[in-house]
Design an enzyme around this catalytic site. Sequence first.
Site, short mmCIF file in Angstrom:
data_model
loop_
_atom_site.label_atom_id
_atom_site.label_comp_id
_atom_site.label_asym_id
_atom_site.label_seq_id
_atom_site.Cartn_x
_atom_site.Cartn_y
_atom_site.Cartn_z
NE ARG A 219 50.17 -6.77 13.39
CZ ARG A 219 50.41 -5.52 13.81
NH1 ARG A 219 50.45 -5.28 15.09
NH2 ARG A 219 50.60 -4.55 12.97
NE ARG A 438 39.57 2.47 17.35
CZ ARG A 438 39.16 1.88 18.46
NH1 ARG A 438 37.93 1.43 18.55
NH2 ARG A 438 39.96 1.73 19.47
CE LYS A 441 39.18 -2.83 20.58
NZ LYS A 441 39.51 -2.91 22.00
CE LYS A 489 55.15 18.33 32.55
NZ LYS A 489 55.30 16.84 32.49
NE ARG A 597 49.04 24.18 50.11
CZ ARG A 597 48.12 24.87 49.46
NH1 ARG A 597 48.21 26.19 49.38
NH2 ARG A 597 47.09 24.25 48.89
CG HIS A 602 53.83 29.69 42.97
ND1 HIS A 602 53.75 30.61 43.99
CD2 HIS A 602 52.56 29.35 42.66
CE1 HIS A 602 52.48 30.81 44.29
NE2 HIS A 602 51.74 30.06 43.49
CD GLN A 759 62.83 0.55 41.67
OE1 GLN A 759 61.86 0.54 40.95
NE2 GLN A 759 62.77 0.89 42.94
CD1 TRP A 865 63.97 8.81 38.37
CD2 TRP A 865 61.95 8.95 39.29
NE1 TRP A 865 63.06 9.01 37.36
CE2 TRP A 865 61.82 9.10 37.90
CE3 TRP A 865 60.81 9.01 40.08
CZ2 TRP A 865 60.58 9.31 37.29
CZ3 TRP A 865 59.59 9.22 39.48
CH2 TRP A 865 59.47 9.36 38.10
NE ARG A 1278 41.44 24.38 45.00
CZ ARG A 1278 41.83 25.09 46.05
NH1 ARG A 1278 40.99 25.31 47.04
NH2 ARG A 1278 43.06 25.59 46.10
CG HIS A 1283 39.88 21.70 53.38
ND1 HIS A 1283 38.90 22.66 53.20
CD2 HIS A 1283 41.04 22.28 52.94
CE1 HIS A 1283 39.45 23.76 52.68
NE2 HIS A 1283 40.74 23.55 52.52
#
Length: 1389
Positions: A219, A438, A441, A489, A597, A602, A759, A865, A1278, A1283
């Site tokens: 490996r 694992r 690992k 999404k 906004r 939305h 990039q 992009w 929040r 704010h």
Amino acid sequence: MGNLFGHKRWYEVRDKKDFKIKRKVKVKRNYDGNKYILNINENNNKEKIDNNKFIRKYINYKKNDNILKEFTRKFHAGNILFKLKGKEGIIRIENNDDFLETEEVVLYIEAYGKSEKLKALGITKKKIIDEAIRQGITKDDKKIEIKRQENEEEIEIDIRDEYTNKTLNDCSIILRIIENDELETKKSIYEIFKNINMSLYKIIEKIIENETEKVFENRYYEEHLREKLLKDDKIDVILTNFMEIREKIKSNLEILGFVKFYLNVGGDKKKSKNKKMLVEKILNINVDLTVEDIADFVIKELEFWNITKRIEKVKKVNNEFLEKRRNRTYIKSYVLLDKHEKFKIERENKKDKIVKFFVENIKNNSIKEKIEKILAEFKIDELIKKLEKELKKGNCDTEIFGIFKKHYKVNFDSKKFSKKSDEEKELYKIIYRYLKGRIEKILVNEQKVRLKKMEKIEIEKILNESILSEKILKRVKQYTLEHIMYLGKLRHNDIDMTTVNTDDFSRLHAKEELDLELITFFASTNMELNKIFSRENINNDENIDFFGGDREKNYVLDKKILNSKIKIIRDLDFIDNKNNITNNFIRKFTKIGTNERNRILHAISKERDLQGTQDDYNKVINIIQNLKISDEEVSKALNLDVVFKDKKNIITKINDIKISEENNNDIKYLPSFSKVLPEILNLYRNNPKNEPFDTIETEKIVLNALIYVNKELYKKLILEDDLEENESKNIFLQELKKTLGNIDEIDENIIENYYKNAQISASKGNNKAIKKYQKKVIECYIGYLRKNYEELFDFSDFKMNIQEIKKQIKDINDNKTYERITVKTSDKTIVINDDFEYIISIFALLNSNAVINKIRNRFFATSVWLNTSEYQNIIDILDEIMQLNTLRNECITENWNLNLEEFIQKMKEIEKDFDDFKIQTKKEIFNNYYEDIKNNILTEFKDDINGCDVLEKKLEKIVIFDDETKFEIDKKSNILQDEQRKLSNINKKDLKKKVDQYIKDKDQEIKSKILCRIIFNSDFLKKYKKEIDNLIEDMESENENKFQEIYYPKERKNELYIYKKNLFLNIGNPNFDKIYGLISNDIKMADAKFLFNIDGKNIRKNKISEIDAILKNLNDKLNGYSKEYKEKYIKKLKENDDFFAKNIQNKNYKSFEKDYNRVSEYKKIRDLVEFNYLNKIESYLIDINWKLAIQMARFERDMHYIVNGLRELGIIKLSGYNTGISRAYPKRNGSDGFYTTTAYYKFFDEESYKKFEKICYGFGIDLSENSEINKPENESIRNYISHFYIVRNPFADYSIAEQIDRVSNLLSYSTRYNNSTYASVFEVFKKDVNLDYDELKKKFKLIGNNDILERLMKPKKVSVLELESYNSDYIKNLIIELLTKIENTNDTL
């Protein structure tokens, strides 16, 4: 999916005639069918091949042990390092006998410097040398005669000496006769070349051929290869050979060129950077060379030439049927279809059913019991024993995966397992895959043990059953939530699920990142509006949400706050002359803002229903135009007349540059000016002609002017027009394109392509790719400045001291006819096309540059992009506003000579006269200042007594205004005939010109006072004076007057003599006292006298530039070398005084370190007394709140995805939408139907909402009434973040560290966000401290962990010497105080 072949870039394809050819290709997925595309780089041809064919070839590549074949194909003993010749007919040198005899290679004659005519004749150097040897040419001969062909006449060639230059028409060459001693040395070195090459070749061949070891089946084959190389005795012999070469170079430096020639790293052919670095190490006789360096060279060189790879271990099968079955398995395991492609194929997929099963069990808390039951069947204890047994044997490679698979075969191959439901099978698979991770690992830890980064592998800890249970539960929840959010999404963004592909998601991801920053921009602007307006009849600072539910509630202009943005608000017609809020603000601006906004949150993609009119857009355009500062005002503010008094020619040269907007496309791919600035300043500082100035203030005046001129020059040179008449001119952009392309021919797209490749490289993990590109551009630009604008940085003739400078500034300002030195700037036309650009432009006018720059950079990144120009106009507008803000802040310098007390009084008078900031028309100016204008006119025409008599009485009747801006001179209509006769000697045109001029002068005076009113304020001035006086007066006797020379020199006491801009520009900040409190005591305790004593003056004049130059030169010298090489070099510098003196041109390291520490102390004190840390702290607060606000926006967006995903799966029901509300989840407000009225989504009934709330809680999202996000205004995380309370009222009731913890905890529902909150916030500090990224990856909390901040941040190290930055330890402690400070108060926020 990238290039599956790793370093392999060549692939066998068929041409049009069906011949097999090899082409350089990139492999990518094609989404219109089950095929891959090979992009042939040379001409962008494409050929499609099916999955199986491609995968078969890939598997063969991985299984095929062709390393030896590839090695012997590309290398032999003649080219492995030195480029050596073989005997005639020998193509590959594999034995010592194959080398050409040394005597036939190293000859006593060298030929070089062929003239152009001789090159054209085609006579080779070899032919000339052979003929010279045959003819017995000596160093006294001046000519040689040679025939090109047997039957041709002889050509006479002149033999030049090396000091004679060749001419265009001569036929000449340089022949050097080598002395015997040198010849023998070169022959002995050539023999060493042969020994090194043969040894290297044989070592590598032996390792590759070794069937027993099979290095490349491991490996970590690179580590094994390194071990084998270092164990071979021949590598020590090679090192000895290199040392012999070094000794010969040391005794005769002329040998260096001979060695370089045979190392063969020049020319156009493909060479690895790895080889070039080794060559540099070999030739640098002052630095140690080790066997490890040689081993690293071999490993990286084999990798560069695509020779090494890991060979897949394949079990040999005698049975043909079993072999075919095994190969089919391989093919299936390697077919990595795009995950969106999988989704399409299985859209009616069983995963929906599985996820619904998991959701139900997560909601009921029964999933953990199921996991523990399955985990018990896996017999972890038995597996641990088997693995430990294998490790004791020394086997820690893919063998342990075999043990793992064998151990669980019974669970996955049994008939019992096949009868389980799909849901149970998936749960088994998730557990299996997690356990496989694992095992991975264990392999990773084994490598760490081998590299001595870890003591031992703790298998029991890695496979602890109770920890596994918790981790797998998180994995199952994540698996479930990912699918829900994936579906959500697609639904939320209205993406067609039958055609979705990676390109869709790439575009969506770019849009998501922009949307997050836009939402944060809305929040930041909301904070700025809260500074201007307050709730009517409410005596607290409760936040107003102007783009949410509060936009039509009662609020008023806050009379307590004097804000320079009020003028902008008034010019936008948002408040009237009585300071009442207009419908334009409530019904239009906030409505458009709310709509925009909501469009973002939305994901509304349909065309906008425009609310704004062209008249609204024009108001914004006019504000920007009116805020523009003329070139003359800039010149006055930055004292260009004084600084460039003797450099008018260079300013004229800059102004004569013709620009073309066509080059605008290249700007976005080039480094910003701030990246170039340090190197530009080095051009000034490293100029030996420049002498230190008399004071810091003098240098500041010069540098401010120099920086501005260079900023404009940078823009002009990028945009310089490539006209036909400029063909002979050396245009920067052309030079840059040649440099990047490394050829004389210009590729017009080279800048864009170079940037995009950097990039892409950075996205694949090459963190230095973009910096490397930027460095190349900056080096080219600095080189261009040196060649074409060197005079700009030469201030050797600038002899004025600060007093003379101020006198000249006053004289120039008093001279009304003086023609100022200006840099002509292009006047861009501002255009606003729609509501989005309208609202963003207003937001920019209300925010600071620190905020504008963030959203501007995100627009730019999105443009690159998505390769779109959609946002170019808004980027131009934002750039223009930032430029205005920067220049506006520079307008303070003209007030330096004012007495502070007088200046405060002057400002009070201006505040009375210009309280409404109103810009007046020409007609209004003429009427309001009639007497002043009339008196000026009378003075102008004083010689005409009769005419002046009429003008004094009747000027207002002679000047007739057609409208607010145009007027005419009428000497007939409104005056008597006798008066007309008296005016006959005054020319009508002259009178009009003078009236117009005095109106313009008065207009300029008014604007100047308004500008002064915007920037200065009597209250701020008084506070400024108070803080300075406190520093001077609040001193113990021994420290008395230590600040006198810095702030108020004795001879000019009580004047605004040395203007501390950092203090003044921050003093109007509502949080000034809090921010200043962090550093005020440190300023008081600073040894300010040190700045002005003999030692301090010497440091400022000499030591700073000396130390900076040493560090820069050292960095440049070691740039590109490996970390290990740098460490060896630095160690030798520190330990060997002679070596240090030779390389650094200083006494020794200890004396250098002493000087560095003194310079550091000077800089630290300077930054304190100049109030530099005020800007830094304010910047930190903005950046931290911005980063956290993005995380909150991320949470709000995810909630939309979760609602839509659960609806798509049929788990919850919705009954409609509340289009005016942005939030995805309801908020309890005391009403029974809150779940249908307080969120964007209307839940079908209370049961449906409670189900949603319980599911969210199962994933770690608490929506209950008393949860973090539903607490009251001053407690809800929040609201606190969205704010911008960290900026508005820092440290009140909460520490910033606590708020960071709370945000991180809120986002803990997704493992994608593991520590992302901490990582993003701490990135804010990375320029000032070194971050421990390993610690940042671990799980931690800032509160209750006393030493975590000390572990996360270390003082910044500068240069390769790893010296501590002059203020890094101070800044680290300042950051810790900033994050942990808390002020307990009973006041509301």
